[in-house]
Design a protein around this motif. Structure first.
Motif, PDB file in Angstrom:
ATOM      1  N   LEU A  45       1.101  -7.061   7.780  1.00  0.00           N
ATOM      2  CA  LEU A  45       0.244  -5.926   7.458  1.00  0.00           C
ATOM      3  C   LEU A  45       0.772  -5.220   6.199  1.00  0.00           C
ATOM      4  N   PHE A  46       2.089  -5.044   6.106  1.00  0.00           N
ATOM      5  CA  PHE A  46       2.678  -4.422   4.925  1.00  0.00           C
ATOM      6  C   PHE A  46       2.429  -5.277   3.684  1.00  0.00           C
ATOM      7  N   ARG A  47       2.547  -6.599   3.844  1.00  0.00           N
ATOM      8  CA  ARG A  47       2.319  -7.488   2.699  1.00  0.00           C
ATOM      9  C   ARG A  47       0.879  -7.379   2.198  1.00  0.00           C
ATOM     10  N   ALA A  48      -0.066  -7.352   3.146  1.00  0.00           N
ATOM     11  CA  ALA A  48      -1.473  -7.259   2.764  1.00  0.00           C
ATOM     12  C   ALA A  48      -1.761  -5.924   2.075  1.00  0.00           C
ATOM     13  N   THR A  60       7.937   2.564 -15.843  1.00  0.00           N
ATOM     14  CA  THR A  60       8.979   1.616 -15.461  1.00  0.00           C
ATOM     15  C   THR A  60       8.662   1.117 -14.062  1.00  0.00           C
ATOM     16  N   GLU A  61       8.392  -0.172 -13.960  1.00  0.00           N
ATOM     17  CA  GLU A  61       8.169  -0.790 -12.652  1.00  0.00           C
ATOM     18  C   GLU A  61       9.487  -1.454 -12.246  1.00  0.00           C
ATOM     19  N   HIS A  62      10.216  -0.794 -11.361  1.00  0.00           N
ATOM     20  CA  HIS A  62      11.579  -1.210 -11.032  1.00  0.00           C
ATOM     21  C   HIS A  62      11.632  -2.457 -10.159  1.00  0.00           C
ATOM     22  N   VAL A  63      10.690  -2.598  -9.241  1.00  0.00           N
ATOM     23  CA  VAL A  63      10.846  -3.585  -8.170  1.00  0.00           C
ATOM     24  C   VAL A  63       9.743  -4.628  -8.145  1.00  0.00           C
ATOM     25  N   GLY A  64       8.494  -4.245  -8.422  1.00  0.00           N
ATOM     26  CA  GLY A  64       7.393  -5.166  -8.212  1.00  0.00           C
ATOM     27  C   GLY A  64       7.109  -5.321  -6.736  1.00  0.00           C
ATOM     28  N   SER A  65       6.668  -6.488  -6.333  1.00  0.00           N
ATOM     29  CA  SER A  65       6.312  -6.691  -4.924  1.00  0.00           C
ATOM     30  C   SER A  65       7.558  -6.910  -4.074  1.00  0.00           C
ATOM     31  N   VAL A  66       7.531  -6.366  -2.872  1.00  0.00           N
ATOM     32  CA  VAL A  66       8.632  -6.489  -1.907  1.00  0.00           C
ATOM     33  C   VAL A  66       8.227  -7.520  -0.854  1.00  0.00           C
ATOM     34  N   PRO A  67       9.079  -8.506  -0.551  1.00  0.00           N
ATOM     35  CA  PRO A  67       8.719  -9.551   0.423  1.00  0.00           C
ATOM     36  C   PRO A  67       8.875  -9.077   1.868  1.00  0.00           C
TER      37      PRO A  67
END
Length: 369
Positions: free
Chosen positions: A133-136, A121-128
């Motif tokens: 640095l966190f995004r990369a 179960t992938e609850h969230v996916g990518s967080v904006p």
């Protein structure tokens, strides 16, 4: 059947995913199944312990990143391998929550090699994240750990179309993608029998806006505090993990801290509106809980919230301070309309967020149906 949940953290540690695991655990145990939970030793003992009839397996992990609001434990690979080798021979199904953890990838492939069925179960996916640095790092993890985890799975579950679109290019052809909403405990979360008395006990005498959730960037806590500063005549209640660490809050802000479910249900029942201007969510459990208590909600106007909610029970708003303040004024200028939404909110939650349906859907997946 013996189900092994694999997650970053285990109940009773707080968090939406942990609440989902706890709810599934209770339902599965009540049906006579065996449940084990493998997670970081944060909030649970290291090694083997017990929680409400389930076996907990606490794996040594560093929790440094959570201090920066990133709930990403760094597991010890040797300890993780030993724990998986010990538990997997007795397991029928491995149910992984979140694909970007080392524990998820190792559990998926170890279980697959052993012929065990693997559900993710992938609850969230990518967080904006605002932090580049966190995004990369997240993008890199999606392309490596995420892809590797997906290739070890038999079925993948998502909560909304956004996450489905993110995962689709990474999925092997043999792996199917399903949408299973989370449920809400309508017996625990219900409207109060005497709302006026409850508000009096909580010392609420002005329009009350509730924020419930972890005090992290994506939940929009900065926007909630901005609204509180712009609307000093109203009460803003902030409940959730780390809310007690907030400083410099306006005088009209009440800090509730981390509450147990029963206490949180009281705040849902007493408040006039839930404000959650979040982004990057699967679908927030607090929205489901609030509706079950008869509390209308104001949420971000995005595809996920539109997928689950209607204008009958929700107010949709852009994530912009002045627009949120204007929307709040508009809602409370029509106080009778706001009050009239309480009963429809409860009905919506009961009709759309039934835990029994959620549990049965997962059982079908566990059984390969």
């Amino acid at each position: 059947m013996h189900i092994l949940f694999v997650a970053n953290y285990s109940p009773p540690y707080g968090g939406g995913i942990q609440f989902v695991i706890a709810s599934l655990t209770r339902a599965l145990l009540a049906r006579g199944h065996e449940v084990s939970i493998l997670a970081a030793d944060t909030g649970i003992p290291r090694g083997i312990s017990e929680w409400k009839g389930a076996r907990l397996i606490g794996v040594p992990a560093s929790n440094l990143l959570e201090r920066r609001s990133v709930p990403y434990p760094l597991f010890s690979p040797p300890a993780l391998r030993r724990a998986l080798n010990e538990v997997l021979p007795s397991v029928d199904v491995v149910h992984i929550h979140g694909m970007l953890y080392l524990s998820s990838v190792m559990a998926a492939w170890s279980a697959r090699r052993g012929g065990r069925r693997v559900i993710l179960t992938e609850h969230v996916g990518s967080v904006p994240y605002n932090n580049l640095l966190f995004r990369a790092a997240q993008a890199s993890a999606m392309a490596t750990l995420g892809r590797a985890c997906l290739r070890g799975c038999d079925e993948v579950v998502v909560l909304n179309g956004r996450v489905a679109a993110e995962l689709q290019p990474l999925l092997p052809r043999r792996v199917s993608l399903r949408r299973i909403p989370n449920g809400v405990d309508a017996a625990l979360f219900h409207p109060p029998s005497d709302r006026a008395a409850l508000r009096e006990r909580l010392d609420l005498h002005t329009p009350t806006i509730l924020f419930a959730g972890r005090v992290v960037e994506k939940k929009g806590i900065d926007l909630v505090l901005d609204a509180a500063r712009r609307l000093p005549e109203w009460t803003f209640a902030i409940c959730g993990q780390d809310s007690e660490l907030l400083s410099g809050t306006p005088a009209n802000v009440r800090i509730g801290g981390k509450l147990d479910q029963a206490a949180l249900a009281e705040w849902y029942g007493a408040a006039d509106l839930l404000l959650l201007p979040s982004e990057g969510e699967g679908f927030p459990l607090v929205v489901q809980e609030a509706l079950a208590c008869g509390l209308p909600v104001m949420v971000t106007d995005d595809a996920t919230n539109r997928e689950y909610l209607s204008d009958q029970v929700a107010f949709f708003v852009r994530r912009h301070g002045a627009q949120i303040t204007g929307a709040l004024r508009g809602v409370f200028d029509r106080a009778e309309d706001l009050a009239s939404r309480r009963a429809p909110a409860r009905r919506w939650a009961v009709e759309h967020f039934d835990w029994e349906r959620t549990v049965e859907a997962y059982l079908h997946l566990y059984q390969g149906k």
